[in-house]
Structure formats: structure tokens, C-alpha cells
Design a protein around this motif. Structure first.
Motif, mmCIF file in Angstrom:
data_model
loop_
_atom_site.group_PDB
_atom_site.id
_atom_site.type_symbol
_atom_site.label_atom_id
_atom_site.label_comp_id
_atom_site.label_asym_id
_atom_site.label_seq_id
_atom_site.Cartn_x
_atom_site.Cartn_y
_atom_site.Cartn_z
ATOM 1 N N SER A 151 -17.470 -32.863 5.557
ATOM 2 C CA SER A 151 -18.120 -33.968 4.843
ATOM 3 C C SER A 151 -19.203 -33.540 3.849
ATOM 4 C CB SER A 151 -18.717 -34.955 5.848
ATOM 5 O OG SER A 151 -19.628 -34.288 6.694
ATOM 6 N N LEU A 152 -19.597 -32.275 3.869
ATOM 7 C CA LEU A 152 -20.687 -31.836 2.998
ATOM 8 C C LEU A 152 -20.306 -30.584 2.211
ATOM 9 C CD1 LEU A 152 -23.592 -32.153 5.608
ATOM 10 C CD2 LEU A 152 -22.964 -33.821 3.849
ATOM 11 N N LYS A 153 -20.877 -30.463 1.026
ATOM 12 C CA LYS A 153 -20.695 -29.276 0.192
ATOM 13 C C LYS A 153 -22.063 -28.625 0.013
ATOM 14 C CE LYS A 153 -18.664 -27.739 -4.127
ATOM 15 N NZ LYS A 153 -17.844 -28.141 -5.271
ATOM 16 N N PHE A 154 -22.110 -27.306 0.171
ATOM 17 C CA PHE A 154 -23.369 -26.575 0.121
ATOM 18 C C PHE A 154 -23.404 -25.678 -1.113
ATOM 19 C CE2 PHE A 154 -22.512 -27.788 4.411
ATOM 20 C CZ PHE A 154 -23.748 -28.168 4.908
ATOM 21 N N SER A 155 -24.567 -25.613 -1.747
ATOM 22 C CA SER A 155 -24.742 -24.728 -2.896
ATOM 23 C C SER A 155 -26.156 -24.159 -2.869
ATOM 24 C CB SER A 155 -24.478 -25.472 -4.207
ATOM 25 O OG SER A 155 -25.364 -26.556 -4.343
ATOM 26 N N THR A 156 -26.364 -23.125 -3.657
ATOM 27 C CA THR A 156 -27.681 -22.508 -3.762
ATOM 28 C C THR A 156 -27.769 -21.757 -5.082
ATOM 29 O OG1 THR A 156 -29.287 -21.071 -2.649
ATOM 30 C CG2 THR A 156 -26.995 -20.359 -2.586
ATOM 31 N N THR A 157 -28.986 -21.604 -5.559
ATOM 32 C CA THR A 157 -29.213 -20.774 -6.749
ATOM 33 C C THR A 157 -29.623 -19.363 -6.344
ATOM 34 O OG1 THR A 157 -31.520 -21.525 -6.882
ATOM 35 C CG2 THR A 157 -29.879 -22.736 -8.188
ATOM 36 N N LEU A 165 -30.803 -24.379 0.456
ATOM 37 C CA LEU A 165 -29.459 -24.916 0.229
ATOM 38 C C LEU A 165 -29.550 -26.332 -0.323
ATOM 39 C CD1 LEU A 165 -27.691 -23.797 3.530
ATOM 40 C CD2 LEU A 165 -27.642 -22.669 1.297
ATOM 41 N N SER A 166 -28.705 -26.625 -1.292
ATOM 42 C CA SER A 166 -28.521 -28.001 -1.758
ATOM 43 C C SER A 166 -27.290 -28.558 -1.061
ATOM 44 C CB SER A 166 -28.294 -28.022 -3.272
ATOM 45 O OG SER A 166 -29.450 -27.567 -3.935
ATOM 46 N N ILE A 167 -27.386 -29.807 -0.670
ATOM 47 C CA ILE A 167 -26.303 -30.429 0.097
ATOM 48 C C ILE A 167 -25.807 -31.665 -0.659
ATOM 49 C CG2 ILE A 167 -25.656 -31.472 2.289
ATOM 50 C CD1 ILE A 167 -28.004 -29.903 3.540
ATOM 51 N N LEU A 209 -19.515 -26.053 12.138
ATOM 52 C CA LEU A 209 -19.083 -25.761 10.771
ATOM 53 C C LEU A 209 -17.930 -26.664 10.327
ATOM 54 C CD1 LEU A 209 -19.466 -21.906 10.916
ATOM 55 C CD2 LEU A 209 -20.796 -23.471 9.474
ATOM 56 N N ILE A 210 -16.988 -26.919 11.204
ATOM 57 C CA ILE A 210 -15.881 -27.824 10.863
ATOM 58 C C ILE A 210 -16.439 -29.204 10.505
ATOM 59 C CG2 ILE A 210 -13.947 -29.118 11.872
ATOM 60 C CD1 ILE A 210 -13.341 -26.453 13.463
ATOM 61 N N THR A 211 -17.352 -29.694 11.321
ATOM 62 C CA THR A 211 -17.930 -31.020 11.101
ATOM 63 C C THR A 211 -18.740 -31.062 9.801
ATOM 64 O OG1 THR A 211 -18.007 -31.349 13.489
ATOM 65 C CG2 THR A 211 -19.357 -32.820 12.143
ATOM 66 N N LEU A 212 -19.585 -30.047 9.586
ATOM 67 C CA LEU A 212 -20.420 -30.015 8.386
ATOM 68 C C LEU A 212 -19.584 -29.854 7.118
ATOM 69 C CD1 LEU A 212 -23.344 -27.762 9.661
ATOM 70 C CD2 LEU A 212 -23.480 -30.202 9.085
ATOM 71 N N ILE A 251 -14.810 -19.425 -1.751
ATOM 72 C CA ILE A 251 -14.494 -19.249 -0.330
ATOM 73 C C ILE A 251 -14.783 -20.547 0.418
ATOM 74 C CG2 ILE A 251 -15.144 -17.986 1.768
ATOM 75 C CD1 ILE A 251 -15.514 -15.496 -0.053
ATOM 76 N N GLN A 252 -15.873 -21.211 0.067
ATOM 77 C CA GLN A 252 -16.190 -22.507 0.683
ATOM 78 C C GLN A 252 -15.073 -23.517 0.401
ATOM 79 O OE1 GLN A 252 -19.679 -25.936 0.760
ATOM 80 N NE2 GLN A 252 -19.978 -24.166 -0.542
ATOM 81 N N ASP A 253 -14.538 -23.520 -0.824
ATOM 82 C CA ASP A 253 -13.441 -24.438 -1.151
ATOM 83 C C ASP A 253 -12.215 -24.150 -0.301
ATOM 84 O OD1 ASP A 253 -15.022 -25.654 -3.047
ATOM 85 O OD2 ASP A 253 -14.116 -24.618 -4.762
ATOM 86 N N ARG A 254 -11.940 -22.886 -0.081
ATOM 87 C CA ARG A 254 -10.775 -22.513 0.735
ATOM 88 C C ARG A 254 -10.963 -22.964 2.188
ATOM 89 N NH1 ARG A 254 -8.049 -16.491 1.218
ATOM 90 N NH2 ARG A 254 -6.603 -17.059 2.881
#
Length: 196
Positions: A162-168, A190-192, A156-159, A24-27
């Protein structure tokens, strides 16, 4: 304070949901990149109409994690909700938004699942207008909801450009804590990563 706290909570919650749902983040990223192919220098009011999927993601996040989990109201007059059920004049009423947003008879058997498609126009049309009330409803709704919506989108548009967020942290492990605003028992870390 209320505006800052609820907006910050909402942005964090959207980022958590996107980190837990990378497809969903990729979309959302592709939608943002289609409007801002190089970088985000400024976001204008007219730009806001170009992000329907981001809007669905925000609405779905606010459905599952409404910054204000319940609201109180007082009846002005005696009110009949349905035959045989009357609320007396000047009675205090609590509206549990968190529970309303997760009712299976409204949102389907997977009401607890993060699914932005709940906010496709054809799905919105099937529901009662008060089934979703992240900013309350009617004349006593949140006075700053337009500001909150605009702020959420711009941040959110700005973040996300330029950034990708992930988490375990896993979605099913989230435990919400109702306070003045809705919080997390354990806040997912969150990992950025900076996008190339």
C-alpha cells in the motif's frame, strides 16, 4: 528487547534499500501485488513461499546491514582451522559478520553494492554455507530467527502493498555505526506515498 530492536532495524534497513533502488522496489511491489491483487487482509504461513524476490531483497539487506555486526564465541576444544593455525581451548573468538558479508573474495568485486541477485539459488550454491550468517550459524544461532524472518516478511508485504518509499539520501553516503545493533551515523529520511 533484542528481538524488537533487531527486527525494527532490519525492516527500516530494507525500506531504506528499496527507497534507494526504486527499480527493485517496483519489482517487489509487483511480486506482492501478484499474490495480493487488491489489499493485504492477512498473511498466512503458506503465503510466505510466494515471495522469492522479496526473500532475496531481505537477505541482501541483512548481508550489507546485519543487525548484529559481530558475535563472540568461546572454543570448547583446541581447534585447527588449517595446517599451522590452531585456536587454543577456551579462547574467545570474535566473528565480524559485517566484514565477512563484504569480502570481495566471497561476494565478488562489487561486494559493497546492493544486489539481490547474490541470493539467486545458483549463486548461493557457489558459496560456503557460512559466508552468510545474518542470524549466526550452528547450534548457537539466533533463537528467534524464524520469528524475525516471518515478522520481516509480514511487515514488508503489508507496507509495500500500500505504500511507496523514496529518499534523496544516496547509497554511497551511508555510514554504519556498530553499537549493540548496527545503526546509521545519519539515518536516511524516507518519504512515503500511498499507492493508488
Amino acid at each position: 528487547f533484542q528481538s524488537y530492536e533487531t527486527s525494527a532495524t532490519a525492516v527500516y534497513s530494507v525500506l531504506v534499500m528499496l527507497a534507494m533502488h526504486p527499480e527493485i522496489q517496483d519489482r517487489v511491489f509487483e511480486e506482492v501485488r501478484s499474490v495480493f491483487p487488491d489489499e493485504v487482509s492477512s498473511v498466512g504461513y503458506d503465503d510466505m513461499k510466494k515471495f522469492p524476490y522479496l526473500d532475496m531483497v531481505i537477505a541482501e539487506t541483512l548481508r550489507l546491514a546485519p543487525p548484529i555486526p559481530c558475535i563472540g564465541r568461546q572454543t570448547l576444544n583446541e581447534t585447527e582451522l588449517r595446517p599451522g593455525v590452531r585456536i587454543p581451548k577456551e579462547m574467545q573468538v570474535v566473528i565480524p559478520i559485517y566484514e565477512l558479508h563484504r569480502r570481495k573474495e566471497i561476494w565478488g568485486p562489487e561486494a559493497d553494492r546492493f544486489n539481490p541477485d547474490n541470493f539467486l539459488p545458483e549463486n548461493i550454491a557457489k558459496r560456503h554455507p557460512c559466508a552468510y550468517m545474518a542470524f549466526s550459524k550452528g547450534p548457537r544461532n539466533c533463537i528467534g530467527f524464524r520469528y524475525a524472518e516471518f515478522t520481516l516478511r509480514v511487515l514488508l508485504i503489508t507496507l509495500l502493498r500500500s505504500l511507496k518509499f523514496s529518499t534523496t539520501f544516496k547509497y554511497h553516503d551511508i555510514v554504519f555505526m556498530p553499537k549493540v545493533t548496527l545503526g546509521y551515523e545519519v539515518e536516511p529520511l524516507l518519504s512515503i506515498e500511498v499507492r493508488a
